[in-house]
Design a protein around this motif. Structure first.
Motif, PDB file in Angstrom:
ATOM      1  N   GLU A   1     -13.111 -28.164 -38.176  1.00 20.08           N
ATOM      2  CA  GLU A   1     -12.420 -28.959 -37.029  1.00 20.08           C
ATOM      3  C   GLU A   1     -13.394 -28.199 -35.277  1.00 20.08           C
ATOM      4  N   VAL A   2     -13.396 -26.051 -35.832  1.00 17.31           N
ATOM      5  CA  VAL A   2     -14.519 -26.082 -35.191  1.00 17.31           C
ATOM      6  C   VAL A   2     -15.681 -26.052 -34.948  1.00 17.31           C
ATOM      7  N   LEU A   3     -16.223 -26.794 -36.234  1.00 18.69           N
ATOM      8  CA  LEU A   3     -17.782 -26.316 -36.244  1.00 18.69           C
ATOM      9  C   LEU A   3     -18.280 -28.536 -35.235  1.00 18.69           C
ATOM     10  N   ASP A   4     -17.143 -29.133 -36.254  1.00 20.97           N
ATOM     11  CA  ASP A   4     -17.416 -30.489 -34.970  1.00 20.97           C
ATOM     12  C   ASP A   4     -17.206 -29.945 -33.449  1.00 20.97           C
ATOM     13  N   ALA A   5     -16.059 -29.482 -33.193  1.00 23.72           N
ATOM     14  CA  ALA A   5     -15.587 -29.285 -31.592  1.00 23.72           C
ATOM     15  C   ALA A   5     -17.137 -28.880 -31.393  1.00 23.72           C
ATOM     16  N   VAL A   6     -18.121 -28.450 -31.218  1.00 24.07           N
ATOM     17  CA  VAL A   6     -19.819 -27.304 -30.639  1.00 24.07           C
ATOM     18  C   VAL A   6     -20.585 -28.984 -30.383  1.00 24.07           C
ATOM     19  N   GLU A   7     -20.494 -29.559 -31.241  1.00 26.03           N
ATOM     20  CA  GLU A   7     -20.907 -31.290 -30.930  1.00 26.03           C
ATOM     21  C   GLU A   7     -20.092 -32.004 -30.145  1.00 26.03           C
ATOM     22  N   ARG A   8     -18.954 -32.241 -30.945  1.00 32.04           N
ATOM     23  CA  ARG A   8     -18.075 -32.703 -29.696  1.00 32.04           C
ATOM     24  C   ARG A   8     -17.985 -32.646 -27.648  1.00 32.04           C
ATOM     25  N   SER A   9     -17.661 -31.148 -27.594  1.00 35.37           N
ATOM     26  CA  SER A   9     -17.980 -30.678 -26.604  1.00 35.37           C
ATOM     27  C   SER A   9     -19.407 -30.553 -26.050  1.00 35.37           C
ATOM     28  N   SER A  10     -20.216 -30.475 -26.915  1.00 36.25           N
ATOM     29  CA  SER A  10     -21.185 -31.267 -25.806  1.00 36.25           C
ATOM     30  C   SER A  10     -21.580 -32.368 -25.564  1.00 36.25           C
ATOM     31  N   ALA A  11     -21.538 -33.269 -26.347  1.00 37.07           N
ATOM     32  CA  ALA A  11     -21.546 -34.956 -26.097  1.00 37.07           C
ATOM     33  C   ALA A  11     -20.660 -35.095 -25.100  1.00 37.07           C
ATOM     34  N   GLU A  12     -19.467 -34.641 -24.963  1.00 31.98           N
ATOM     35  CA  GLU A  12     -18.056 -34.494 -24.057  1.00 31.98           C
ATOM     36  C   GLU A  12     -18.483 -34.259 -23.148  1.00 31.98           C
ATOM     37  N   GLY A  13     -18.763 -33.430 -22.721  1.00 31.65           N
ATOM     38  CA  GLY A  13     -19.349 -32.296 -21.413  1.00 31.65           C
ATOM     39  C   GLY A  13     -17.361 -31.629 -21.209  1.00 31.65           C
TER      40      GLY A  13
ATOM     41  N   HIS B   1     -14.345 -28.534 -22.135  1.00 32.56           N
ATOM     42  CA  HIS B   1     -13.671 -27.701 -23.826  1.00 32.56           C
ATOM     43  C   HIS B   1     -13.484 -28.828 -24.986  1.00 32.56           C
ATOM     44  N   VAL B   2     -12.742 -28.378 -25.563  1.00 36.06           N
ATOM     45  CA  VAL B   2     -12.250 -28.878 -26.995  1.00 36.06           C
ATOM     46  C   VAL B   2     -11.417 -27.985 -27.015  1.00 36.06           C
ATOM     47  N   ASN B   3      -9.892 -28.321 -27.118  1.00 37.97           N
ATOM     48  CA  ASN B   3      -8.240 -27.174 -27.954  1.00 37.97           C
ATOM     49  C   ASN B   3      -8.722 -27.903 -29.423  1.00 37.97           C
ATOM     50  N   ILE B   4      -8.742 -26.702 -30.224  1.00 38.83           N
ATOM     51  CA  ILE B   4      -8.666 -26.618 -31.812  1.00 38.83           C
ATOM     52  C   ILE B   4      -6.962 -26.708 -32.477  1.00 38.83           C
ATOM     53  N   GLU B   5      -6.346 -28.298 -32.956  1.00 36.73           N
ATOM     54  CA  GLU B   5      -5.286 -27.936 -33.222  1.00 36.73           C
ATOM     55  C   GLU B   5      -4.925 -27.774 -34.637  1.00 36.73           C
ATOM     56  N   THR B   6      -5.824 -27.754 -35.207  1.00 35.69           N
ATOM     57  CA  THR B   6      -5.297 -27.303 -36.603  1.00 35.69           C
ATOM     58  C   THR B   6      -4.698 -26.453 -37.074  1.00 35.69           C
ATOM     59  N   PRO B   7      -3.794 -25.937 -37.492  1.00 41.82           N
ATOM     60  CA  PRO B   7      -3.276 -24.039 -37.839  1.00 41.82           C
ATOM     61  C   PRO B   7      -3.876 -23.619 -38.261  1.00 41.82           C
ATOM     62  N   SER B   8      -4.016 -23.022 -38.568  1.00 42.56           N
ATOM     63  CA  SER B   8      -4.668 -22.050 -39.663  1.00 42.56           C
ATOM     64  C   SER B   8      -4.205 -20.353 -39.370  1.00 42.56           C
ATOM     65  N   SER B   9      -3.727 -19.287 -40.617  1.00 45.79           N
ATOM     66  CA  SER B   9      -3.650 -18.007 -40.876  1.00 45.79           C
ATOM     67  C   SER B   9      -5.124 -17.556 -41.209  1.00 45.79           C
ATOM     68  N   ARG B  10      -4.956 -16.067 -41.075  1.00 42.21           N
ATOM     69  CA  ARG B  10      -6.276 -15.209 -41.382  1.00 42.21           C
ATOM     70  C   ARG B  10      -5.887 -14.545 -43.198  1.00 42.21           C
ATOM     71  N   PRO B  11      -6.519 -15.678 -44.173  1.00 43.60           N
ATOM     72  CA  PRO B  11      -6.142 -15.736 -45.615  1.00 43.60           C
ATOM     73  C   PRO B  11      -6.180 -13.931 -46.112  1.00 43.60           C
ATOM     74  N   GLU B  12      -5.132 -13.750 -46.845  1.00 40.33           N
ATOM     75  CA  GLU B  12      -4.688 -12.305 -47.367  1.00 40.33           C
ATOM     76  C   GLU B  12      -6.494 -11.509 -47.958  1.00 40.33           C
ATOM     77  N   PRO B  13      -6.009 -10.562 -47.052  1.00 45.39           N
ATOM     78  CA  PRO B  13      -7.044  -9.327 -47.728  1.00 45.39           C
ATOM     79  C   PRO B  13      -6.986  -9.392 -50.113  1.00 45.39           C
ATOM     80  N   LEU B  14      -8.123  -9.098 -50.079  1.00 42.29           N
ATOM     81  CA  LEU B  14      -8.334  -8.952 -51.125  1.00 42.29           C
ATOM     82  C   LEU B  14      -7.437  -7.988 -51.754  1.00 42.29           C
ATOM     83  N   PRO B  15      -7.364  -7.165 -52.931  1.00 39.31           N
ATOM     84  CA  PRO B  15      -6.757  -6.060 -53.863  1.00 39.31           C
ATOM     85  C   PRO B  15      -8.088  -5.799 -53.291  1.00 39.31           C
TER      86      PRO B  15
END
Ligand SMILES: NC(=O)c1ccc[n+]([C@@H]2O[C@H](COP(=O)([O-])OP(=O)(O)OC[C@H]3O[C@@H](n4cnc5c(N)ncnc54)[C@H](O)[C@@H]3O)[C@@H](O)[C@H]2O)c1
Length: 377
Positions: free
Chosen positions: A340-352, A354-368
């Motif tokens: 969604e973030v990658l898509d939003a760069v081009e969308r923001s440019s085309a639509e002139g 800011h694009v708000n990001i809707e998909t929730p995400s959290s940081r993945p757990e660090p690896l041991p």
């Protein structure tokens, strides 16, 4: 962990990395490979001592539990949906789909069959990137405030034997290399809240430079220089530039500036490298990455650089997560957010706007900490 049989669909350039990664692993074994072009599957099968099957036969092999989708981006969603439909877990190369809208069907289909979707990149699990995560979490640079992410080359038609897909829908540098950078940004800083962008096309055609398609002309259908400003939920904001219109430059790939210091993150195209950190305006010091797994160089690139390439560890983590009933790190949720973030760069440019990001995400757990794939035991 009992060894898990996996299959691969797509026997092109990157399949070597996965077949080598699987051959090194004690946890998975490639049972068969398949490709639209049977001769590619047969060639790869002969090289690595595995079976070549048709795509349909591979999908119905009862011993295969996870299938890696290494087809071209345009085919990613259809092939991943076929894999889910066949009742197998899927681990896809990036990008998950050619657009955020198109990617939506995947988590729905997987949830309906209680299957997992994993997605590259898994480079953020590499030693250098986990060491950067640890440094940020330990407050080494204070509160991250700003930063700069930069990837530019004159790609990809010079070296890739079949480069057309890079310049068609689902291609372009933001979807091609952006996943490495934005995934590592989310790993370090958490989710993105909104995006502003500007996108341009450097030239309308590209001439293939090598292989059997040498001198053929590709019509470019996507922007090849894209700039984004990413505002994170945490309050940090960064610029990201990806371009295939640049012959030469002197910019670093990845810098994060915090309230107490700065961090130089190695190129997240690879798993290793030498992160550098400062306190305020002191000298740069190297972060020790040796306590983290998956950082030792194990491959020479065509330009002679000795790099760490452990592609497949995202799938090993997913296999262990299935066994242990926990979330996996290179997850569909993370890939959807990044898409969604990658898509939003081009969308923001085309639509002139800011694009708000809707998909929730959290940081993945660090690896041991650890030496290698025993961290998934
Ligand atoms: N080449 C790299 O260095 C590299 C690095 C990281 C990630 N990737 C990603 O890996 C993916 C594959 O890249 P590649 O460079 O190996 O491409 P490639 O063109 O060399 O290989 C793709 C293969 O997929 C097959 N294929 C296409 N559609 C298919 C379908 N519907 N069913 C079965 N097979 C199909 C093609 O016949 C081909 O053999 C891309 O998403 C790319 O972004 C590539």
């Amino acid at each position: 962990m009992a060894i898990i049989d996996i299959g691969i669909i797509g026997c092109g350039n990157i399949s070597h990395s996965y077949l080598k990664g699987a051959a090194r692993s004690q946890q998975v074994r490639v049972r068969a490979v398949a490709d639209l072009r049977m001769e590619s599957a047969q060639e790869r099968a002969a090289e690595y001592g595995v079976q070549a099957l048709t795509v349909d036969r591979l999908l119905t092999d009862p011993d295969i539990r996870i299938i890696i989708n290494l087809t071209v981006p345009l085919a990613h969603p259809a092939v991943s949906l076929q894999i889910i439909e066949a009742g197998k877990h899927v681990y896809s190369e990036k990008p998950l789909a050619t657009s955020y809208a198109e990617a939506q069907a995947l988590p729905r289909a997987a949830a309906a069959k209680d299957l997992r979707v994993g997605c590259a990149p898994d480079t953020f699990l590499g030693a250098a990137h986990q060491a950067c995560r640890r440094a940020i979490d330990a407050g080494r640079i204070g509160r991250p405030i700003a930063g700069s992410v930069f990837f530019a080359s004159h790609g990809m038609e010079h070296w890739h034997p079949n480069p057309e897909f890079f310049f068609k829908r689902g291609g372009g540098p933001m979807l091609d290399v952006g996943p490495y950078y934005v995934t590592q940004l989310v790993n370090l800083l958490g989710p993105v809240a909104r995006v502003a962008g500007q996108a341009t096309m450097g030239s309308a055609t590209r001439t293939v430079g090598s292989g059997s398609m040498k001198d053929s002309i590709i019509k470019v259908e996507v922007p090849t220089t894209l700039h984004g400003v990413l505002s994170f939920v945490s309050g940090a904001s960064l610029t990201i530039t990806t371009s295939w219109d640049v012959w030469k430059h002197r910019r670093l790939h990845f810098e994060i500036y915090g309230s107490e210091g700065s961090l130089l993150v190695p190129d997240p195209n690879f798993f290793g490298g030498e992160p550098l950190v400062t306190d305020h305006d002191g000298d740069w010091t190297q972060l020790d990455i040796s306590a983290h797994p998956f950082g030792k160089p194990n491959r020479r690139t065509s330009s002679g650089a000795h790099v760490a390439d452990y592609r497949i560890i995202g799938l090993l983590d997913m296999a262990a997560a299935i066994r242990d009933g926990r979330p996996h790190r290179a997850s569909c949720e993370l890939a959807m957010h990044v898409m969604e973030v990658l898509d939003a760069v081009e969308r923001s440019s085309a639509e002139g706007r800011h694009v708000n990001i809707e998909t929730p995400s959290s940081r993945p757990e660090p690896l041991p900490l650890g030496k290698g794939e025993e961290v998934f035991d």
